[in-house]
Design an enzyme around this catalytic site. Structure first.
Site, short mmCIF file in Angstrom:
data_model
loop_
_atom_site.label_atom_id
_atom_site.label_comp_id
_atom_site.label_asym_id
_atom_site.label_seq_id
_atom_site.Cartn_x
_atom_site.Cartn_y
_atom_site.Cartn_z
N CYS A 17 92.00 8.50 -30.53
CA CYS A 17 91.15 7.62 -31.26
C CYS A 17 89.48 8.21 -30.58
O CYS A 17 88.71 8.42 -31.16
CB CYS A 17 91.26 6.22 -30.89
SG CYS A 17 89.97 5.15 -31.49
N CYS B 204 89.23 8.61 -34.57
CA CYS B 204 88.55 7.66 -35.12
C CYS B 204 87.07 7.63 -34.73
O CYS B 204 86.08 7.21 -35.48
CB CYS B 204 89.17 6.04 -35.18
SG CYS B 204 89.70 5.51 -33.56
N LYS C 181 85.27 10.71 -35.83
CA LYS C 181 85.29 10.72 -37.40
C LYS C 181 84.27 9.69 -37.80
O LYS C 181 83.63 10.00 -38.80
CB LYS C 181 86.75 10.48 -37.78
CG LYS C 181 86.77 10.11 -39.32
CD LYS C 181 87.92 9.35 -39.61
CE LYS C 181 87.99 7.88 -39.33
NZ LYS C 181 89.08 7.21 -39.46
N TYR D 37 95.01 8.60 -45.83
CA TYR D 37 93.44 8.39 -45.64
C TYR D 37 92.77 9.43 -44.52
O TYR D 37 91.69 9.57 -44.98
CB TYR D 37 93.57 6.98 -44.52
CG TYR D 37 93.87 7.18 -43.27
CD1 TYR D 37 93.30 7.34 -42.10
CD2 TYR D 37 95.55 6.93 -43.15
CE1 TYR D 37 93.80 7.49 -40.83
CE2 TYR D 37 95.98 6.96 -41.60
CZ TYR D 37 95.09 7.21 -40.48
OH TYR D 37 95.62 7.42 -39.45
N GLU E 73 89.34 10.72 -46.20
CA GLU E 73 87.99 10.32 -45.33
C GLU E 73 87.34 11.58 -44.91
O GLU E 73 86.06 11.71 -45.26
CB GLU E 73 88.40 9.73 -43.90
CG GLU E 73 88.95 8.25 -44.06
CD GLU E 73 89.66 7.70 -42.78
OE1 GLU E 73 89.34 6.25 -42.69
OE2 GLU E 73 89.83 8.40 -42.01
N HIS F 65 74.91 -15.87 -50.80
CA HIS F 65 74.12 -15.12 -52.12
C HIS F 65 72.83 -14.53 -51.80
O HIS F 65 72.00 -15.32 -50.84
CB HIS F 65 74.14 -16.08 -53.21
CG HIS F 65 73.52 -15.58 -54.56
ND1 HIS F 65 74.13 -14.68 -55.18
CD2 HIS F 65 72.10 -15.70 -55.02
CE1 HIS F 65 73.29 -14.24 -56.42
NE2 HIS F 65 72.16 -14.94 -56.14
N GLU G 225 80.35 -12.27 -51.91
CA GLU G 225 80.64 -13.59 -52.31
C GLU G 225 81.74 -13.74 -53.45
O GLU G 225 81.99 -14.73 -53.76
CB GLU G 225 79.09 -14.08 -52.95
CG GLU G 225 78.65 -13.15 -54.21
CD GLU G 225 77.13 -13.97 -54.63
OE1 GLU G 225 77.19 -15.03 -55.06
OE2 GLU G 225 76.27 -13.09 -54.49
#
Length: 481
Positions: A43, A48, A51, A178, A182, A464, A469
């Site tokens: 990691c 990660c 990355k 993934y 990515e 909002h 939302e």
């Protein structure tokens, strides 16, 4: 029986460091840890974290064009890879130092070398010294694999991508998971011409089909050449060299020659590739993102009776205990749910079970996850397809242009989706495809983990104007099944 240590951890990644630190600092255990490479594991060092920093870097490339609609003008649109690469590795060095300091402050004895298991309570270090431990924890992680095909050894894997001295002009990415998607997005954003081969019908297998289709269409719109139902049929290294001065056939020119045999070793490209779908091209680099395997070999596991699975994964029970009672394993080496936060949770549960006298099984249910494509994909719970296989469901889904993109005249859309049980009204799954989806899904994950119903979402007042939302304003099911 007296032991040198209460716990000996093999592996200095996220899971191993968490277990060692927690056992020593919170429980007063005498702990040692051995790591043969860098602290932080996949990691922090080659996964990660670097990355995600590359993702950030790639996203800046879109700002100049988008900002024009908002009145901004940027003169320069260039990327200095050497500056980014230097800063990237400086940050990785800093984070590794953090891991080392955490262990030191907790009083963990660290050995920067390989360790093997000699028996159920004994670990041997690379220089031959042996230590005994009441418990041994294996947290050695996994590694990327290359396909079994000619010349695959000359292609890159994810461990290599962070050490490029310069960005290639073109790259072929093989895979549709993934990691492949990515890197396809971020390299495209950095200005690399990206082609992607995936042997299946659609990328990101296992995720929600509606989300997969949206991300694929956006990747194509952004200029990534996504080739589905395609794999490599032939891959050969191409070298370009100048003809000798006494060769009059191409004076002052260059020719390309496809090499074969041992002279290829150490070469880096370019590559001539033919796909199973008939596609042919030449690429500066070929990057394989076709899966990972557990780092379980040459640890002495089978010699002491630890059972391994077909892919080399260490087989464990719900408490991360192996077939040898004193030996445990957490993280990717067990091939359960291969995510950094999961390895940390598994390590925490292990320490609580062994050193805090509370049987704490690992909870692998309803784990939020994110794919850092552009746009991002966040999901928790069941996809529409998996939920429909289990029970009757109602699907609430909307796809639209977000305000920021619409104002700038961009075509990209986002997706907000809830999958709801028709009998219990519980929200079984949530999928978001949007910029910042990873941030949004973290909070949706809390509600779904708590067992929220669709009416709980309906009773929540919207913020909002936001994209998110829509998650609480969808009142009518798009479809039922």
């Amino acid at each position: 029986m007296s032991f040198d240590y209460d716990l000996f951890v093999i592996g200095g990644g996220s899971g191993g460091v968490r277990a060692a630190r927690m056992a020593a600092h919170e429980c007063g255990a005498k702990v040692a840890l051995a790591e043969q490479e860098r602290y932080g594991g996949t990691c922090v060092i080659r996964g990660c974290v670097p990355k995600k920093l590359m993702v950030f870097a790639s996203e800046f490339s879109r700002i100049p064009d988008e900002s024009k609609a908002y009145g901004w003008q940027f003169d320069s649109h260039t990327m200095d890879w050497s500056t980014f690469s230097h800063n990237l590795h400086s940050e990785i060095d800093r984070l590794e130092g953090v891991y080392r300091n955490l262990l030191a402050h907790a009083g963990v004895d660290c050995f920067d070398m390989r360790a093997q298991i000699k028996d159920s309570h004994t670990v041997e270090l690379a220089f031959g010294e042996q230590f005994t431990a009441k418990y041994i924890l294996v947290a050695t992680g996994g590694h990327p694999v290359r396909p079994a095909m000619p010349n695959a050894q000359f292609g890159m894997v994810s461990d290599d991508i962070f050490h490029l001295s310069e960005l290639p002009n073109s790259i072929l990415i093989v895979g549709g998971g993934y990691v492949a998607c990515e890197f396809a997005c971020l390299l495209n954003g950095l200005g690399v011409k990206v082609t992607q081969f995936y042997r299946g019908e659609q990328i990101l297998r296992g995720f929600d089909n509606e989300a997969r289709d949206l991300i694929s269409s956006q990747m194509l719109a952004d200029g990534i050449d996504v080739q589905v139902n395609a794999n490599i049929d032939m891959m050969e290294l191409v070298t370009t060299f100048k003809k000798p001065s006494n060769d009059r056939s191409q004076e002052g020119g260059t020719v390309s020659q496809e090499l074969a045999g041992p002279e290829k070793i150490g070469s880096t490209g370019p590559f001539k590739v033919r796909g199973t779908n008939g596609y042919e091209g030449v690429f500066d680099k070929v990057f394989f993102a076709v899966g990972r395997s557990p780092n379980s070999s040459d640890l002495g596991l089978e010699d002491v009776g630890v059972a391994l699975g077909d892919r080399g994964e260490i087989i464990v029970d719900s408490y991360s205990q192996t077939s040898v009672p004193s030996i445990f394993a957490v993280g990717d080496v067990t091939n359960r749910v291969n995510l950094t936060p999961v390895a940390i949770r598994e390590a925490t549960a292990f320490v609580e079970t062994i050193f805090k006298a509370g049987k704490v099984p690992v909870d692998h249910e309803l784990i939020p996850s994110a794919v850092f494509t552009q746009p991002e994909l966040g999901s928790v719970g069941l996809s529409e397809e998996r939920a429909a296989e289990q029970e009757s469901i109602a699907v609430y889904s909307t796809s639209f242009k977000p305000m920021r993109s619409s104002f700038a005249g961009l075509s990209n859309k986002v997706l907000m989706k809830l999958v709801v049980s028709r009998s219990s009204h519980k929200v079984l799954g949530c999928t978001i495809v949007a910029p910042g989806a990873a941030e949004m899904i973290q909070f949706a994950g809390i509600a779904i983990k708590m067992g929220a119903t669709k009416s709980d979402f309906d009773r929540t007042v919207a913020v909002h104007p936001t994209m998110s939302e829509e998650i609480v304003t969808m009142r009518h099911a798009t479809r039922v099944s």
